[in-house]
Design an enzyme around this catalytic site. Structure first.
Site, PDB file in Angstrom:
ATOM      1  N   ASP A   7       0.840  -1.259   0.221  1.00  0.00           N
ATOM      2  CA  ASP A   7       0.156   0.172   0.031  1.00  0.00           C
ATOM      3  C   ASP A   7       0.858   1.348  -0.065  1.00  0.00           C
ATOM      4  O   ASP A   7       2.287   1.245  -0.019  1.00  0.00           O
ATOM      5  CB  ASP A   7      -1.093  -0.045   1.191  1.00  0.00           C
ATOM      6  N   CYS A  64       3.359  -3.197   4.015  1.00  0.00           N
ATOM      7  CA  CYS A  64       2.299  -2.071   4.104  1.00  0.00           C
ATOM      8  C   CYS A  64       3.099  -1.278   5.260  1.00  0.00           C
ATOM      9  O   CYS A  64       4.149  -1.463   5.638  1.00  0.00           O
ATOM     10  CB  CYS A  64       0.783  -2.391   4.773  1.00  0.00           C
ATOM     11  N   THR A  66       2.865  -1.449   8.651  1.00  0.00           N
ATOM     12  CA  THR A  66       3.190  -2.330   9.891  1.00  0.00           C
ATOM     13  C   THR A  66       3.279  -3.951   9.059  1.00  0.00           C
ATOM     14  O   THR A  66       4.025  -4.327  10.020  1.00  0.00           O
ATOM     15  CB  THR A  66       2.005  -2.335  10.776  1.00  0.00           C
ATOM     16  N   HIS A  97       9.433 -24.290   8.804  1.00  0.00           N
ATOM     17  CA  HIS A  97       8.489 -24.918   9.251  1.00  0.00           C
ATOM     18  C   HIS A  97       6.906 -24.802   8.864  1.00  0.00           C
ATOM     19  O   HIS A  97       6.212 -25.582   8.601  1.00  0.00           O
ATOM     20  CB  HIS A  97       8.334 -24.476  10.800  1.00  0.00           C
ATOM     21  N   HIS A 133       5.893 -30.942   9.737  1.00  0.00           N
ATOM     22  CA  HIS A 133       5.474 -29.670   9.581  1.00  0.00           C
ATOM     23  C   HIS A 133       4.467 -30.064   8.255  1.00  0.00           C
ATOM     24  O   HIS A 133       3.517 -29.085   8.416  1.00  0.00           O
ATOM     25  CB  HIS A 133       6.671 -28.865   8.932  1.00  0.00           C
TER      26      HIS A 133
END
Ligand code: RB5
Length: 142
Positions: A7, A64, A66, A97, A133
């Site tokens: 963004d 973005c 955060t 993993h 996994h």
């Protein structure tokens, strides 16, 4: 092929990531956004998420401010395993993993130097392929 999306908060860091990918001769497709003008991050999660989930691109990178909103939205798409990483240990672990197929980062959290190291780690760490996994990933998919 790597799918890129961001963004407005992630636009500048995406330019740095693209420069690094160019330098390393890695192919990518940029799904936007294409400026720092305010946009809605779920739009780019969807574009990159579908590109990866539909097999058009092997991996994706979403940025973005955060990294939180853009990763939450991407994880709503079936087949997407987006991991928000702010360090190389997590980037390596999520490939080993979780077989994460999208890396999410926060441009207001990370400097460009660390961000490209995280990208490098994410792109160059294979899935471990361990049965435990695989089983856990299949449980995520439901
Ligand atoms: C945009 O201001 C900001 O909310 C966005 O980039 C992101 O941080 C959302 O999670």
């Amino acid at each position: 092929m790597i799918a890129l999306g961001c963004d407005h908060g992630g636009y500048e860091l995406k330019q740095e990531i693209m420069a690094w990918l160019d330098k390393n001769h890695l192919e990518y497709k940029d799904y936007g956004c294409f400026s720092t003008e305010a946009v809605d991050y779920p739009v780019y999660s969807r574009l990159v998420g579908h590109a990866v989930a539909d097999g058009e691109c092997e991996k994706g990178i979403l940025i973005c401010g955060t990294g939180i909103g853009i990763s939450i939205a991407a994880n709503k798409i079936k087949g997407v395993r987006a991991a928000l990483c702010s360090d190389c240990f997590s980037a390596e672990a999520t490939r080993l993993h979780n077989d994460a197929n999208i890396l999410a980062m926060g441009a207001r959290v990370l400097g460009a130097g660390l961000a490209v190291k995280i990208v490098d780690t994410f792109l160059n760490t294979p899935f471990s392929g361990d049965e435990r996994h695989k089983r856990r990933i299949s449980l995520i998919e439901g």
